[in-house]
Write a protein that holds these residues in place. Structure first.
Motif: not given
Ligand code: RP5
Length: 166
Positions: A67-84
């Motif tokens: 997950a590439g994101a800038g600034g207030a970069a919450h994306l990397a936390a959203s994508s691993p909502a997939a637990p496995r």
């Protein structure tokens, strides 16, 4: 290549403005022959679609998120909502704060939300793809061999120019 030929890595970025950086990850996955998908979705601007991507990931054969994101970069936390799935976050270099904002917001996940945070910018995107290959390589000897070959070639290139006093 995965047994099914289905994408195993999902590269997701918060904006098309991240693509020039994230191309470094795409290039590495191509070198390792790892099938991938690339999506542009934002944790802030398109939260529902981002969550759907994470929820459907495992059934779609995805094992690793980059997950590439800038600034207030919450994306990397959203994508691993997939637990496995495993997730790496690539902090984008920003014009306002040079990427320190992205770095700190990705690296400082609360306990229970593991995200492997890479270097800022293209080096980080490249490293996230190599890390993905190393993860996939644990169960796929062909991919692991490609990683070994890559690292050997990288070392040989450095050693070929190691003596500058000749
Ligand atoms: C983040 O906001 C994106 O990942 C991007 O790095 C940053 C700026 O996005 P744009 O305004 O360029 O679309 O969500």
């Amino acid at each position: 290549m995965s047994e099914t030929g289905k994408p195993q890595v999902c590269i997701v970025m918060g904006s098309t403005s991240d693509l020039p950086t994230m191309e470094a990850a795409i290039d590495m996955l191509k070198e390792f022959d790892i099938p991938y998908v690339v999506r542009v979705l934002s944790a802030h601007r398109t939260p529902n679609e981002t969550l759907k991507l994470a929820e459907e990931a495992m059934d779609n054969g995805i094992r690793v998120f980059i997950a590439g994101a800038g600034g207030a970069a919450h994306l990397a936390a959203s994508s691993p909502a997939a637990p496995r799935c495993r997730s790496s976050g690539v902090p984008m270099q920003t014009s306002a704060l040079g990427g320190l904002d992205s770095l700190l917001s990705i690296v400082q996940m609360p306990g229970g939300i593991p995200v492997a945070t890479t270097a800022i910018g293209k080096a980080g995107a490249k490293n996230a793809a190599i890390l993905a290959a190393q993860m996939i390589g644990l169960a796929d000897p062909a991919v692991m061999q490609k990683v070994i070959d890559f690292k050997k070639a990288q070392a040989e290139k450095v050693l070929a120019n190691s003596y500058l006093d000749k």
